[in-house]
Design an enzyme around this catalytic site. Structure first.
Site, PDB file in Angstrom:
ATOM      1  N   HIS A   1       0.932  -1.263   0.104  1.00 28.96           N
ATOM      2  CA  HIS A   1       0.010  -0.034  -0.182  1.00 28.96           C
ATOM      3  C   HIS A   1       0.786   1.125  -0.074  1.00 28.96           C
ATOM      4  O   HIS A   1       2.100   0.967  -0.027  1.00 28.96           O
ATOM      5  CB  HIS A   1      -1.027  -0.135   1.120  1.00 28.96           C
ATOM      6  CG  HIS A   1      -0.241   0.049   2.498  1.00 28.96           C
ATOM      7  ND1 HIS A   1       0.265  -1.076   3.078  1.00 28.96           N
ATOM      8  CD2 HIS A   1      -0.071   1.036   3.458  1.00 28.96           C
ATOM      9  CE1 HIS A   1       0.747  -0.718   4.216  1.00 28.96           C
ATOM     10  NE2 HIS A   1       0.495   0.554   4.443  1.00 28.96           N
TER      11      HIS A   1
ATOM     12  N   HIS B   1       1.327   3.908   2.067  1.00 30.39           N
ATOM     13  CA  HIS B   1       2.084   4.511   3.257  1.00 30.39           C
ATOM     14  C   HIS B   1       3.717   4.528   3.003  1.00 30.39           C
ATOM     15  O   HIS B   1       4.014   3.460   2.541  1.00 30.39           O
ATOM     16  CB  HIS B   1       1.786   3.884   4.457  1.00 30.39           C
ATOM     17  CG  HIS B   1       0.329   4.360   5.056  1.00 30.39           C
ATOM     18  ND1 HIS B   1      -0.424   3.509   5.864  1.00 30.39           N
ATOM     19  CD2 HIS B   1      -0.259   5.552   4.751  1.00 30.39           C
ATOM     20  CE1 HIS B   1      -1.216   4.238   6.008  1.00 30.39           C
ATOM     21  NE2 HIS B   1      -1.206   5.257   5.668  1.00 30.39           N
TER      22      HIS B   1
ATOM     23  N   ASP C   1       6.237   4.078   5.054  1.00 29.99           N
ATOM     24  CA  ASP C   1       6.984   2.968   5.666  1.00 29.99           C
ATOM     25  C   ASP C   1       6.839   1.675   4.900  1.00 29.99           C
ATOM     26  O   ASP C   1       7.239   0.815   5.028  1.00 29.99           O
ATOM     27  CB  ASP C   1       6.517   2.715   7.192  1.00 29.99           C
ATOM     28  CG  ASP C   1       5.152   2.428   7.301  1.00 29.99           C
ATOM     29  OD1 ASP C   1       4.206   3.098   6.480  1.00 29.99           O
ATOM     30  OD2 ASP C   1       4.870   1.975   8.301  1.00 29.99           O
ATOM     31  N   HIS C   2       6.021   1.685   3.670  1.00 26.02           N
ATOM     32  CA  HIS C   2       5.981   0.594   2.944  1.00 26.02           C
ATOM     33  C   HIS C   2       6.341   0.613   1.446  1.00 26.02           C
ATOM     34  O   HIS C   2       6.586  -0.044   0.631  1.00 26.02           O
ATOM     35  CB  HIS C   2       4.551  -0.147   2.775  1.00 26.02           C
ATOM     36  CG  HIS C   2       4.211  -0.679   4.043  1.00 26.02           C
ATOM     37  ND1 HIS C   2       4.099  -1.824   4.378  1.00 26.02           N
ATOM     38  CD2 HIS C   2       3.694   0.162   5.162  1.00 26.02           C
ATOM     39  CE1 HIS C   2       3.801  -2.066   5.750  1.00 26.02           C
ATOM     40  NE2 HIS C   2       3.515  -1.000   6.352  1.00 26.02           N
TER      41      HIS C   2
ATOM     42  N   HIS D   1      -6.882  -1.534   5.011  1.00 29.82           N
ATOM     43  CA  HIS D   1      -6.235  -0.637   5.732  1.00 29.82           C
ATOM     44  C   HIS D   1      -6.284   0.705   5.209  1.00 29.82           C
ATOM     45  O   HIS D   1      -6.761   1.741   6.082  1.00 29.82           O
ATOM     46  CB  HIS D   1      -4.665  -0.852   5.807  1.00 29.82           C
ATOM     47  CG  HIS D   1      -3.554  -0.374   6.564  1.00 29.82           C
ATOM     48  ND1 HIS D   1      -3.572   0.101   7.973  1.00 29.82           N
ATOM     49  CD2 HIS D   1      -2.732   0.525   5.875  1.00 29.82           C
ATOM     50  CE1 HIS D   1      -2.762   0.978   8.100  1.00 29.82           C
ATOM     51  NE2 HIS D   1      -2.145   1.093   7.016  1.00 29.82           N
TER      52      HIS D   1
ATOM     53  N   ASP E   1      -0.203  -4.262   5.893  1.00 33.98           N
ATOM     54  CA  ASP E   1      -0.993  -3.879   6.826  1.00 33.98           C
ATOM     55  C   ASP E   1      -2.484  -4.144   6.500  1.00 33.98           C
ATOM     56  O   ASP E   1      -3.124  -3.831   5.398  1.00 33.98           O
ATOM     57  CB  ASP E   1      -0.979  -2.264   7.204  1.00 33.98           C
ATOM     58  CG  ASP E   1       0.564  -1.820   7.449  1.00 33.98           C
ATOM     59  OD1 ASP E   1       1.318  -2.863   7.765  1.00 33.98           O
ATOM     60  OD2 ASP E   1       0.762  -0.714   7.685  1.00 33.98           O
TER      61      ASP E   1
ATOM     62  N   GLU F   1       1.498  -8.435   9.534  1.00 38.83           N
ATOM     63  CA  GLU F   1       1.889  -7.397  10.524  1.00 38.83           C
ATOM     64  C   GLU F   1       1.196  -7.801  11.794  1.00 38.83           C
ATOM     65  O   GLU F   1       0.340  -8.514  12.093  1.00 38.83           O
ATOM     66  CB  GLU F   1       1.177  -6.150  10.015  1.00 38.83           C
ATOM     67  CG  GLU F   1      -0.140  -6.231  10.137  1.00 38.83           C
ATOM     68  CD  GLU F   1      -0.899  -4.829  10.852  1.00 38.83           C
ATOM     69  OE1 GLU F   1      -0.306  -4.275  11.706  1.00 38.83           O
ATOM     70  OE2 GLU F   1      -1.973  -4.301  10.050  1.00 38.83           O
TER      71      GLU F   1
ATOM     72  N   HIS G   1       6.567  -6.077  11.681  1.00 39.97           N
ATOM     73  CA  HIS G   1       5.694  -4.901  11.618  1.00 39.97           C
ATOM     74  C   HIS G   1       5.230  -4.710  13.124  1.00 39.97           C
ATOM     75  O   HIS G   1       3.838  -4.317  13.276  1.00 39.97           O
ATOM     76  CB  HIS G   1       4.777  -4.865  10.542  1.00 39.97           C
ATOM     77  CG  HIS G   1       4.387  -3.220  10.348  1.00 39.97           C
ATOM     78  ND1 HIS G   1       3.505  -2.704  11.211  1.00 39.97           N
ATOM     79  CD2 HIS G   1       4.609  -2.335   9.354  1.00 39.97           C
ATOM     80  CE1 HIS G   1       3.056  -1.355  10.893  1.00 39.97           C
ATOM     81  NE2 HIS G   1       3.783  -1.248   9.626  1.00 39.97           N
TER      82      HIS G   1
END
Lengths: 658, 600
Positions: free
Chosen positions: B68, B70, B72-73, B157, B178, B203, B414
């Site tokens: 996705h 975000h 941090d991904h 998410h 996530d 996660e 995660h």
């Protein structure tokens, strides 16, 4: 493997495929051309239509005059319009496991099948197909239900009477099975049986068959289907297009290596070029409006209309049409325009890129924002107060038998300033116009059918190379009106197998293999040996387990050691529990080496005699005789198991096991 | 022995810079390529030298999958593909493909323009990186190559979030990214079928939390906002542009509508407006209710929420402002915070997790005097509230997903090590599967034993099936055949067919044993006695007496002959082929025991 053909309409197919242990219905098309035999349903009472004279037989017998009316030499049924359903008697439809829908035009008979045949299976379709299909059904039901008609004619359907009627009524097929439109309740119930799928999604049916929808390039969410097992593959091609319009391009590569390719839904107007037709559409539209006339475009609420609006968007300003209002009238006009904007993933690359910006993929959003395009659920209400002329009206139904279009035909038909432009190819425009004759308004025929033409088909078939092609009989000969055009038919080798309504075809399949899984423990125990370079063999003795149509081979159970029981064993207890199958043997025994081996193992006094076909080895001491020939060995001895086994093992050393 | 290997380069016992290497069936896949919010040095990106010390990324990896948008991904993606160098395919869903470059550009701007970092990826690199992206549909089976296939499942998410199944032959791994197991106001719940993967990588952000009902949290949130507005205060809600912002907007919008409130709600930054537009166009990715009603009313067209102008912050009277970024570490949210912090009537609500070092983290940990740049000290008098609205599965949700997918093994990423430990035990107890939680750089190896698919000739299969579908468990029937292996084509056929295909002749091996029997009667009578004896003993076999006087048991032939020397002895010739050896030798031993005395 069989194909049951339930529809005679090549672009509105309905076939049932029996494949392995599954029964799969391919599409559920509803032939609506039957409605052309009926009088239009006017929204507002039409004096002209209600005053049409009743029709009477040549001998003056007028007993049918309540049911049949005559207009300019054509005879029409004065009744609620009825549709020609797919064949329901050829196969028990309650045995159908799944229905695969290829595009929203090919699902219009769904409620008849799912609600009235005992069907208990699942329907598979893509999300745009379902959403737009729902809109088409909603519109159809709305058009018919909002003009309740008391009369339902049935006398004319009597076989003895029907043959007295003039064409085309006389030649109409299966009139006794024609049905009225379904209700919204039936539509909702039918649609609730649909499971949504995405392109290239692999759907397992009972572990035996896998079905996969592929993009067909014809409409939003339109699909072709692959129906396959591990060793057989059927491709179902229905309504495909290679032109770049709004939908995602057609996936051709995945159709390769098919054993059978069922080909339906080709263009209905093979001689017309869609691009040229769009140009003609625009110029005729502009010409009429400039002269102060109105333009009527009978259309479906989704599909080609998106492309037409896009062309007009680019054309309006240059043609000086900025002030002309465009109206889109349909109970589902708003929904259709909104839905078209949210299916980014199903659109062609250009439109997808727009969504990433983020902008609406279709420019009709801008036409609506700038008030150039207005949409209304019907001509009642807001429309009547906003209505300005000259204008352009997009409305349904393309058959001209029901919907708001009937009103505009009556309203504008008398003036030669106005023009009706036919773009939908599903209905013959002359037949559609028949109940409105005599007509002063101009009629332009610009059929836009983006589906495959015969040149594209032959290219496609060369590309994907199916072993066999199956298609409706109409495609195996030139169209009746152009019988000299040998290019307007499918040309392939071997010749296509053709089908017609109510026919059952045996598909040319020879199933020879089935997938089976060898469990790892068993695989570890196999001993392959190379027989020829690159080819290895291993004999397999295993236990077969079959569950949910999946086969698994497991290692044989270890022989259980006889437990020291108290009871004396009976003779029959010694009979082997599981019949251990011995491998087949192959090879031949070289006598000299065999004799040497015998001697090495302690047999003395070995004598060899030659015979016609081989040799006889004599072990005189043991009173044993071994006949050795090219393809056989025969050991004849006394009842001495030890001896027999020793000899057997010696013989086996020279042979290969299978 | 085939095996699956998993090495987290990021998100191993940690939240941030998700990046997990998976080797399965000889294929190498990288799952996510994120950045770490808590670091500004090398540690903000995964350590790709783990791969590059052995060669080029493109040579090693078969594909990259992004779950996705975000950061941090996906935050390290342009660095990974353009600066370290990767030219293979990158898979993500359509909404992720649309939104990802915008967030990357935003991230780049903050890093380069605001913090003045050099040697960061450029706008052009983001564009070049996105050219390597291949968009996937939900449930579409994407054939990466002939053997490797991937399939996306809905994860809930954020818009476009997906879980991925990675499959080679009969081996598979599922990576959840996530996910959220409860539908919220704008997204649906994650869903996966019973795909029974060898390994589920999940996660575990909320490994130990079981959250109270969402309804309570929402009511709490609305109550606090309402109270602040009623007393004439200003409410600041720092958010990231996409995700929770839309959820909270829908919440407030419906509340304002219902309560007929008049206080203005503002949304900062143009990015958010753009973001709402994405939600409108990708409405098929939202929950069922929004999808169903969007024609009548598009939930992302807000009536009460208007665009924010910097000057509005000084307007008198109550208001609610959503401002970016979400951790109060820079930008508009921080500016507004500084303006409003001094007034106790005002309130700031932190709706998500804050990384250490940010203003958001400081005020949440109770700090009320903040040192700002220029040695200014900002005294925080406004009310500070924290409310978790992150759309992650809680412990219950994670267990639910494990139950849905029925994996053979589970691997946690995660999340924080301590919390993972707890969840690991719970999973091992409840599902009786092994659960792993490797740290970054640590490799987990799972041996697998895939079954081998071969083609069985239909003739052989049908012959077996025809003999009865359910063999007695105590007396299993054996299928006998020959496996022909040619290149990678494996076929199981009957031995006869194998011989025929290879052009080999069968060699018949036959045995004939002489059994001496004391019986003075005639040969025919002896044969008759043999027949009745065998018939009574061998009940499960087909015993026949042929007109020529011989006896057959199945295909074994028994003939009686006179003894050349002893008239009181008869010789039984028992003859069978190698394939019937068991029965043949059994018969001879049976006959050797002699015949029972005739009753007469």
């Amino acid at each position: 493997m069989k194909l049951y053909c339930l529809s005679g309409h090549p672009t509105l197919p309905c076939n049932v495929l029996k494949f392995k242990s599954t029964t799969i219905m391919l599409d559920c098309g509803l032939d609506m051309t039957s409605t052309l035999n009926f009088l239009p349903l006017p929204l507002v009472q039409s004096p002209r239509l209600s005053n049409l004279p009743g029709w009477s037989l040549k001998d003056g017998n007028a007993f049918l005059d309540k049911e049949l009316k005559e207009c300019s030499g054509h005879v029409f049924v004065d009744s609620v319009p009825e549709f020609c359903l797919p064949e329901t008697e050829l196969i028990d439809l309650s045995t159908v496991d799944v229905i695969l829908i290829s595009n929203y035009h090919c699902m219009m008979a769904l409620p008849y099948i799912t609600e009235h045949t005992g069907f208990t299976g699942t329907v598979y379709a893509t999300e745009p197909t379902v959403q737009i299909g729902r809109l088409l059904m909603e519109e159809l039901v709305n058009f018919i239900e909002r003009v309740p008609k008391a009369q339902s004619a049935s006398l004319w359907k009597n076989k003895d009477i029907q043959r007295l009627l003039p064409s085309p009524l006389k030649d109409a097929v299966e009139v006794s099975t024609w049905r009225r439109c379904y209700t919204m309740q039936e539509v909702n119930s039918a649609l609730s049986k649909i499971q949504l799928v995405g392109y290239s999604q692999k759907i397992e049916l009972f572990g035996a068959v896998q079905v996969t929808p592929l993009s067909s390039g014809y409409a939003l969410g339109s699909s072709n289907w692959i129906i396959q097992s591990h060793y057989e593959k059927v491709s179902y091609v229905s309504g495909s297009s290679l032109l770049t319009t709004h939908p995602q391009p057609m996936d051709q590569a995945s159709l390769k290596n098919s054993d059978v390719l069922v080909l339906t839904g080709l263009t209905q107007i093979p001689t017309a070029n869609p691009d040229g037709m769009v140009g003609e559409f625009c110029s005729n539209l502009a010409l009429t409006v400039r002269n102060g006339g109105n333009v009527l475009v009978p259309c479906y609420p989704s599909g080609v209309i998106y492309d037409l609006l896009e062309c007009l968007y680019q054309y309006i300003d240059s043609a000086g049409l900025s002030n002309i209002p465009f109206y889109f009238i349909s109970p589902v006009a708003n929904s259709s325009l909104e839905f078209s904007q949210i299916f980014a993933e199903w659109l062609c690359h250009n439109k997808q890129t727009k969504v990433y910006l983020p902008e609406p993929p279709f420019p009709h959003a801008e036409l609506i924002q700038t008030n150039k395009l207005k949409h209304y659920p019907s001509l009642h209400g807001d429309f009547s107060s906003d209505f300005r002329q000259p204008c352009v009206v997009f409305t349904g139904h393309p058959s001209l038998r029901f919907g708001d279009v009937v009103h505009f035909m009556e309203l504008w038909g008398k003036s030669s300033l106005n023009t009706v432009i036919f773009t939908e190819p599903d209905f013959s425009y002359l037949e559609a116009l028949a109940p409105y004759q005599p007509l002063a308004m101009k009629c332009i025929y610009c059929p836009i059918d983006t589906r495959l033409n015969f040149i594209q088909v032959s290219k496609l078939l060369k590309e994907v190379q199916p072993l066999h092609v199956v298609c409706p009989e109409q495609y195996t000969q030139p169209p009746p009106a152009q019988s000299h055009r040998m290019d307007l038919m499918i040309d392939c080798q071997p010749p296509a197998m053709s089908y017609r309504r109510a026919e059952v075809l045996a598909l040319p399949f020879k199933r020879r293999y089935e997938k089976i899984e060898i469990m790892p423990e068993l695989a570890d125990s196999l001993v392959p040996m190379e027989i020829k370079p690159g080819i290895s063999l291993a004999t397999v003795s295993a236990v077969l387990h079959t569950k949910d149509n999946k086969h698994v081979l497991q290692p044989p159970p270890r022989p259980t050691q006889p437990t020291g029981g108290k009871k004396r064993k009976r003779a029959s207890d010694d009979i082997p529990d599981c019949k251990v199958l011995k491998p087949l043997l192959s090879g031949s025994i070289p006598v000299e080496q065999f004799v040497q081996a015998l001697e090495k193992h302690g047999f003395s006094d070995v004598k060899v005699e030659d015979t016609a076909k081989g040799h006889i080895v004599l072990l005189q001491e043991a009173e044993t005789l071994i006949q050795i020939e090219e393809d056989s060995t025969h050991i004849i001895c006394d009842n001495d198991e030890m001896l027999r086994v020793r000899l057997r093992d010696l013989v086996l050393k020279f042979l290969q096991k299978f | 022995m085939p095996e699956i290997r998993v090495t987290p380069l990021g998100a191993g016992q940690d939240v941030g810079r998700s990046c997990i290497l998976v080797s399965i069936g000889g294929k190498n896949v990288m799952l996510d390529c994120g950045m770490h919010m808590g670091f500004n040095d090398d540690r903000r990106f995964p350590d790709f030298s783990y791969i590059t010390r052995n060669g080029r990324l493109t040579d090693f990896l078969d594909c990259v999958i992004i779950s996705h948008f975000h950061l941090d991904h996906c935050g390290a993606l342009p660095y990974f593909s353009e600066m370290v160098g990767y030219d293979g395919p990158i898979y993500m869903t359509h909404p992720t493909q649309a939104i990802c470059p915008i967030l990357l550009e935003d991230y780049r701007k903050i890093a380069v323009d605001k913090k003045g970092e050099a040697n960061f990826f450029t706008s052009q690199m983001i564009k070049d990186c996105m050219k390597k992206v291949v968009a996937v549909h939900l449930h579409q089976t994407v054939q990466v190559d002939d053997e490797l296939e991937i399939k996306a499942y809905y994860a809930g998410h954020v818009l476009g979030a997906a879980m991925f199944q990675i499959k080679v032959g009969s081996e598979s791994v599922v990576y959840t990214g996530d996910y959220n197991m409860t539908p919220d106001r704008h997204l649906g719940a994650a869903w996966i079928d019973k795909c029974r993967p060898n390994l589920l990588i999940t996660e575990s952000t909320y490994a130990t939390t079981i959250r109270d009902s969402k309804r309570c949290r929402e009511r709490d949130f609305l109550k606090k906002v309402h109270e602040a507005v009623e007393r004439g205060g200003k409410v600041l809600i720092p958010v990231f542009a996409l995700g929770r912002a839309q959820e909270l907007c829908i919440l407030l919008e419906t509340f304002w509508e219902r309560m007929n409130l008049k206080a203005p709600i503002y949304f900062s930054t143009g990015l958010t407006e753009k973001a709402n537009h994405y939600y409108k166009l990708f409405i098929t990715w939202t929950n069922q209710k929004i999808r169903k009603t969007f024609v009548q009313r598009n939930m992302f067209e807000f009536k009460h929420i208007k665009a924010f102008d910097r000057a509005f912050a000084d307007n008198p009277g109550p208001m609610v402002v959503f401002a970016t970024p979400g951790m109060l570490h820079a930008g508009q949210s921080l500016q507004i915070f500084r303006k409003w912090a001094g007034n106790e009537k005002n309130m700031v609500i932190m709706p998500g997790y804050c990384v250490q070092g940010t203003v958001g983290h400081k005020i949440l940990s109770g700090q009320r005097k903040l040192e700002m740049e220029g040695r200014q000290v900002l005294e925080v008098k406004m009310q500070v509230e924290y409310m978790s609205f992150s759309a992650h599965a809680d412990a219950k949700g994670i267990m639910q997903l494990v139950g849905q997918a029925e994996p053979e093994n589970v691997l946690l990423v995660h999340g924080e090590a301590k919390k993972m430990e707890f969840l690991k035990q719970k999973i091992e107890q409840e599902f009786r599967v092994s659960c792993y939680m490797p740290a970054n750089g640590e490799t987990v190896t799972l041996p697998t034993s895939p079954s081998i698919p071969v083609g069985i000739s239909l003739g052989l299969l049908k012959r077996e099936m025809a003999q009865g579908l359910l063999p007695d468990a105590k007396k299993p029937r054996l299928l006998h055949g020959t496996l022909i292996m040619k290149d990678s084509n494996f076929r199981l056929v009957s031995s006869e067919q194998a011989l025929k295909e290879l052009g080999l002749a069968e060699h018949q091996l036959r045995f004939t044993c002489r059994v001496h029997l004391h019986d003075p009667r005639k040969e025919q009578e002896t044969a008759m006695r043999v027949y009745s004896h065998l018939k009574s003993v061998l009940k499960e076999h087909c015993v026949q007496h042929l007109p020529d006087g011989s006896v057959t048991v199945e295909s074994i032939l028994i003939q009686a002959a006179a003894h050349s020397e002893d008239p009181g002895t008869k010789v039984l010739l028992v003859s069978w082929t190698y394939q019937d050896e068991e029965l043949g030798s059994h018969l001879t031993s049976l006959l050797k025991k002699g015949l029972p005395q005739a009753a007469s």
